[in-house]
Motif scaffolding. Structure first.
Motif, PDB file in Angstrom:
ATOM      1  N   MET A 143      40.700  25.386  44.571  1.00  0.00           N
ATOM      2  CA  MET A 143      41.186  26.580  43.909  1.00  0.00           C
ATOM      3  C   MET A 143      42.550  26.953  44.487  1.00  0.00           C
ATOM      4  O   MET A 143      42.782  26.863  45.666  1.00  0.00           O
ATOM      5  CB  MET A 143      40.191  27.727  44.096  1.00  0.00           C
ATOM      6  N   ASP A 144      43.427  27.426  43.621  1.00  0.00           N
ATOM      7  CA  ASP A 144      44.779  27.793  44.016  1.00  0.00           C
ATOM      8  C   ASP A 144      44.762  29.121  44.776  1.00  0.00           C
ATOM      9  O   ASP A 144      44.194  30.097  44.329  1.00  0.00           O
ATOM     10  CB  ASP A 144      45.613  27.923  42.744  1.00  0.00           C
ATOM     11  N   SER A 145      45.389  29.158  45.940  1.00  0.00           N
ATOM     12  CA  SER A 145      45.392  30.384  46.734  1.00  0.00           C
ATOM     13  C   SER A 145      46.761  31.052  46.766  1.00  0.00           C
ATOM     14  O   SER A 145      46.983  31.950  47.563  1.00  0.00           O
ATOM     15  CB  SER A 145      44.934  30.077  48.158  1.00  0.00           C
ATOM     16  N   ASP A 191      47.217  31.940  28.235  1.00  0.00           N
ATOM     17  CA  ASP A 191      45.944  31.637  27.575  1.00  0.00           C
ATOM     18  C   ASP A 191      44.774  31.813  28.542  1.00  0.00           C
ATOM     19  O   ASP A 191      44.033  30.869  28.825  1.00  0.00           O
ATOM     20  CB  ASP A 191      45.964  30.228  26.986  1.00  0.00           C
ATOM     21  N   CYS A 192      44.631  33.028  29.040  1.00  0.00           N
ATOM     22  CA  CYS A 192      43.622  33.283  30.064  1.00  0.00           C
ATOM     23  C   CYS A 192      43.166  34.738  30.004  1.00  0.00           C
ATOM     24  O   CYS A 192      43.530  35.473  29.095  1.00  0.00           O
ATOM     25  CB  CYS A 192      44.208  32.985  31.443  1.00  0.00           C
ATOM     26  N   ALA A 193      42.374  35.133  30.989  1.00  0.00           N
ATOM     27  CA  ALA A 193      41.982  36.531  31.166  1.00  0.00           C
ATOM     28  C   ALA A 193      42.802  37.107  32.316  1.00  0.00           C
ATOM     29  O   ALA A 193      43.065  36.419  33.306  1.00  0.00           O
ATOM     30  CB  ALA A 193      40.496  36.637  31.479  1.00  0.00           C
ATOM     31  N   ILE A 221      47.458  37.471  41.742  1.00  0.00           N
ATOM     32  CA  ILE A 221      46.524  36.599  42.448  1.00  0.00           C
ATOM     33  C   ILE A 221      45.852  35.667  41.431  1.00  0.00           C
ATOM     34  O   ILE A 221      45.133  36.133  40.541  1.00  0.00           O
ATOM     35  CB  ILE A 221      45.452  37.421  43.183  1.00  0.00           C
ATOM     36  N   PRO A 222      46.091  34.359  41.528  1.00  0.00           N
ATOM     37  CA  PRO A 222      45.381  33.415  40.664  1.00  0.00           C
ATOM     38  C   PRO A 222      43.889  33.402  41.007  1.00  0.00           C
ATOM     39  O   PRO A 222      43.516  33.454  42.181  1.00  0.00           O
ATOM     40  CB  PRO A 222      46.018  32.063  40.998  1.00  0.00           C
ATOM     41  N   MET A 223      43.069  33.365  39.976  1.00  0.00           N
ATOM     42  CA  MET A 223      41.617  33.291  40.144  1.00  0.00           C
ATOM     43  C   MET A 223      41.123  32.224  39.164  1.00  0.00           C
ATOM     44  O   MET A 223      40.795  32.554  38.022  1.00  0.00           O
ATOM     45  CB  MET A 223      40.971  34.645  39.863  1.00  0.00           C
ATOM     46  N   GLY A 224      41.123  30.960  39.609  1.00  0.00           N
ATOM     47  CA  GLY A 224      40.846  29.875  38.674  1.00  0.00           C
ATOM     48  C   GLY A 224      42.008  29.812  37.705  1.00  0.00           C
ATOM     49  O   GLY A 224      43.162  29.766  38.105  1.00  0.00           O
TER      50      GLY A 224
END
Length: 129
Positions: free
Chosen positions: A1-3, A87-89, A22-25
């Motif tokens: 996972m990207d931190s 294209d995400c949440a 903050i990336p979350m997936g």
């Protein structure tokens, strides 16, 4: 996972607007506040979906506002823009406070936040697409 956590700063109207992404997936959490302490005035969740016109991407958005706060415009625009572009949440919380804020200061803050938004989208597209 990207931190990776992205950090941004923009000075306007005597305050500095701070932003962390903050990336979350494949999704993102975004926090926007001011350097005088900030607060949670609005929380917005936007989820990308195909546009109802059949062309492009749009979003479905839910908003929670703290009574008496006007942070929704910043949080909503940022969440919807990032969600549609990536294209995400996206969940975005915002709390920028200026005592006795004037209509002109509101315009200046919104403009500064749009500039931050452009930087954020550019960085995320570069790193995550």
């Amino acid at each position: 996972m990207d931190s990776i956590k992205y950090r941004y700063r923009k000075s306007v109207c005597g305050v500095t607007i701070l932003c962390e992404v903050i990336p979350m997936g494949k999704d993102f959490t975004i926090c926007v506040w001011d350097d005088r302490g900030g607060h949670v005035g609005s929380a917005v969740m936007s989820v990308a979906r195909p546009s109802l016109t059949g062309h492009g991407t749009s979003t479905t958005t839910s908003v929670l506002n703290r009574p008496g706060h006007k942070d929704e415009e910043v949080a909503r625009h940022l969440a919807e823009t990032v969600a549609a572009c990536m294209d995400c949440a996206v969940v975005c919380t915002c709390g920028i406070h200026l005592d006795g804020i004037t209509p002109e200061q509101i315009r200046d803050i919104l403009k500064a936040c749009r500039e931050l938004e452009e930087e954020i989208v550019e960085d995320l597209q570069k790193d995550h697409m």
